[in-house]
Design a protein around this motif. Structure first.
Motif, PDB file in Angstrom:
ATOM      1  N   ILE A 186      -3.758   3.461   4.538  1.00 20.70           N
ATOM      2  CA  ILE A 186      -2.570   3.811   3.755  1.00 20.70           C
ATOM      3  C   ILE A 186      -1.729   4.915   4.406  1.00 20.70           C
ATOM      4  CG2 ILE A 186      -3.590   3.088   1.570  1.00 20.70           C
ATOM      5  CD1 ILE A 186      -4.255   5.982   0.968  1.00 20.70           C
ATOM      6  N   LYS A 187      -2.193   5.463   5.500  1.00 20.52           N
ATOM      7  CA  LYS A 187      -1.466   6.565   6.136  1.00 20.52           C
ATOM      8  C   LYS A 187      -0.046   6.143   6.498  1.00 20.52           C
ATOM      9  CE  LYS A 187      -1.735   9.991   9.863  1.00 20.52           C
ATOM     10  NZ  LYS A 187      -1.529  11.101   8.907  1.00 20.52           N
ATOM     11  N   GLY A 219     -12.108  -0.566  -1.372  1.00 17.69           N
ATOM     12  CA  GLY A 219     -12.049  -1.136  -0.025  1.00 17.69           C
ATOM     13  C   GLY A 219     -10.886  -0.608   0.791  1.00 17.69           C
ATOM     14  N   ILE A 220     -10.251   0.452   0.303  1.00 19.13           N
ATOM     15  CA  ILE A 220      -9.094   1.053   0.977  1.00 19.13           C
ATOM     16  C   ILE A 220      -9.498   2.427   1.492  1.00 19.13           C
ATOM     17  CG2 ILE A 220      -6.730   1.906   0.664  1.00 19.13           C
ATOM     18  CD1 ILE A 220      -6.465  -0.151  -1.623  1.00 19.13           C
ATOM     19  N   ASN A 221      -9.123   2.739   2.727  1.00 18.64           N
ATOM     20  CA  ASN A 221      -9.420   4.060   3.274  1.00 18.64           C
ATOM     21  C   ASN A 221      -8.127   4.759   3.696  1.00 18.64           C
ATOM     22  OD1 ASN A 221      -8.745   3.194   5.992  1.00 18.64           O
ATOM     23  ND2 ASN A 221     -10.747   2.188   6.056  1.00 18.64           N
ATOM     24  N   LEU A 264       0.836  -1.196   0.000  1.00 14.77           N
ATOM     25  CA  LEU A 264       0.000   0.000   0.000  1.00 14.77           C
ATOM     26  C   LEU A 264       0.874   1.250   0.000  1.00 14.77           C
ATOM     27  CD1 LEU A 264      -2.591  -1.077   2.718  1.00 14.77           C
ATOM     28  CD2 LEU A 264      -3.039  -0.900   0.258  1.00 14.77           C
ATOM     29  N   GLN A 265       0.303   2.343  -0.495  1.00 14.08           N
ATOM     30  CA  GLN A 265       1.030   3.612  -0.480  1.00 14.08           C
ATOM     31  C   GLN A 265       0.051   4.757  -0.250  1.00 14.08           C
ATOM     32  OE1 GLN A 265       4.696   4.821  -2.693  1.00 14.08           O
ATOM     33  NE2 GLN A 265       3.198   5.589  -4.152  1.00 14.08           N
ATOM     34  N   GLU A 266       0.453   5.706   0.608  1.00 14.92           N
ATOM     35  CA  GLU A 266      -0.396   6.856   0.902  1.00 14.92           C
ATOM     36  C   GLU A 266      -0.509   7.751  -0.325  1.00 14.92           C
ATOM     37  OE1 GLU A 266      -0.837  10.352   4.326  1.00 14.92           O
ATOM     38  OE2 GLU A 266       0.966   9.096   4.243  1.00 14.92           O
ATOM     39  N   SER A 267      -1.700   8.245  -0.574  1.00 11.05           N
ATOM     40  CA  SER A 267      -1.918   9.155  -1.699  1.00 11.05           C
ATOM     41  C   SER A 267      -1.574  10.580  -1.296  1.00 11.05           C
ATOM     42  CB  SER A 267      -3.376   9.081  -2.173  1.00 11.05           C
ATOM     43  OG  SER A 267      -4.237   9.546  -1.162  1.00 11.05           O
TER      44      SER A 267
END
Length: 295
Positions: free
Chosen positions: A108-109, A102-104, A86-89
């Motif tokens: 990803i923080k 399904g990702i919040n 995963l990677q933070e946007s």
């Protein structure tokens, strides 16, 4: 029904009745955690989740892949290993993206891709497969340039699913039609589901699996026709297999399509002689799996 019977016997009884169709949960994969043997090749089945559809503006928030060994004849063999990250946007996720993926934001923080791990996973691949390669490839090339130097195949467009007995190409539909169900949309689950569909023959009499069809397509050389044409020709162009590709970074959009050499020659003549497309606007380029699905 007898409560002492195993669930599988219940399922078999329901199916034998002819009144029910039972879907079974997609089984977990048993990874061997090894490199491919010398006589084997490696396919990386990958998927991404992103914050939108535009690879120039949107971010990749999840990358996943499963590496399988396969034989030169197209027989898919053993799951070797997997990767899921995963990677933070750069900005908070929209509600629509949370619902679709399904990702919040909490998940990803503070997360970032391990580029070395992703490159090590991809390095041994002889082929990369995605279920919408024209979408996934540009996003993957944002992660690492290693993706730009690999051949790609699209399981959604390069398998003739209709001929194989399917009425659609969406992954969830293909999985359900094959007798399975799964928790869709998380990237690794989608990879696992796609691997199952690609390795399953549509009937006991089917000579080839979908993956064998896909591999044969990936090995073909195509000829890409690109050109400009008036808007009123759009229906005729779509009927012959052309698709509109919007322009990027100041470049004008064009109609494009990939065809066999014979079909490409006939289509160029049809474009110029029948539709009146200006020959000077038409380009024809040789395309292999290394160039397909690039922006």
């Amino acid at each position: 029904m007898d409560p002492s019977l195993p669930f599988e016997e219940y399922a078999d009884a329901l199916e034998r009745s002819g009144q029910y169709r039972v879907l079974r949960r997609l089984p977990d994969l048993d990874y061997e955690r090894r490199s491919a043997f010398p006589e084997e090749r490696v396919v990386a089945i990958i998927d991404t989740e992103t914050t939108g559809l535009d690879s120039n503006r949107d971010d990749v928030i999840e990358f996943a892949g499963i590496a399988f060994s396969y034989r030169a004849d197209g027989q898919l063999l053993t799951p070797l290993n997997f990767i899921s990250q995963l990677q933070e946007s750069r900005s908070p996720l929209r509600e629509e993206i949370v619902r679709l993926t399904g990702i919040n934001d909490t998940m990803i923080k503070g997360k970032s891709f391990d580029i070395d791990a992703i490159e090590n996973f991809i390095r041994s691949a002889d082929l990369i497969v995605a279920h919408n390669a024209s979408f996934d490839r540009p996003f993957c090339e944002k992660i690492s340039k290693i993706f730009a130097n690999k051949p790609w195949a699209c399981s959604a467009t390069e398998v003739d699913w209709k001929t194989l007995g399917y009425e659609g190409t969406k992954l969830a539909y293909l999985v359900n039609s094959s007798g399975w169900f799964f928790d869709a949309h998380r990237a690794l689950d989608d990879c696992r589901a796609l691997a199952k569909v690609l390795s399953t023959k549509t009937s006991t009499n089917a000579p080839h699996t979908p993956f064998e069809h896909l591999l044969a397509s990936a090995r073909e050389v195509k000829w890409r026709i690109a050109f400009s044409a008036p808007f009123e020709l759009r229906m005729s162009l779509r009927e012959r297999g052309f698709r509109w590709k919007p322009g990027q970074e100041g470049k004008a959009g064009r109609w494009t399509g990939d065809f066999s050499e014979v079909d490409a020659r006939d289509l160029v003549n049809w474009l110029t002689d029948t539709l009146g497309v200006k020959k000077a606007t038409v380009s024809v380029d040789r395309i292999t799996a290394f160039e397909r699905y690039q922006t």
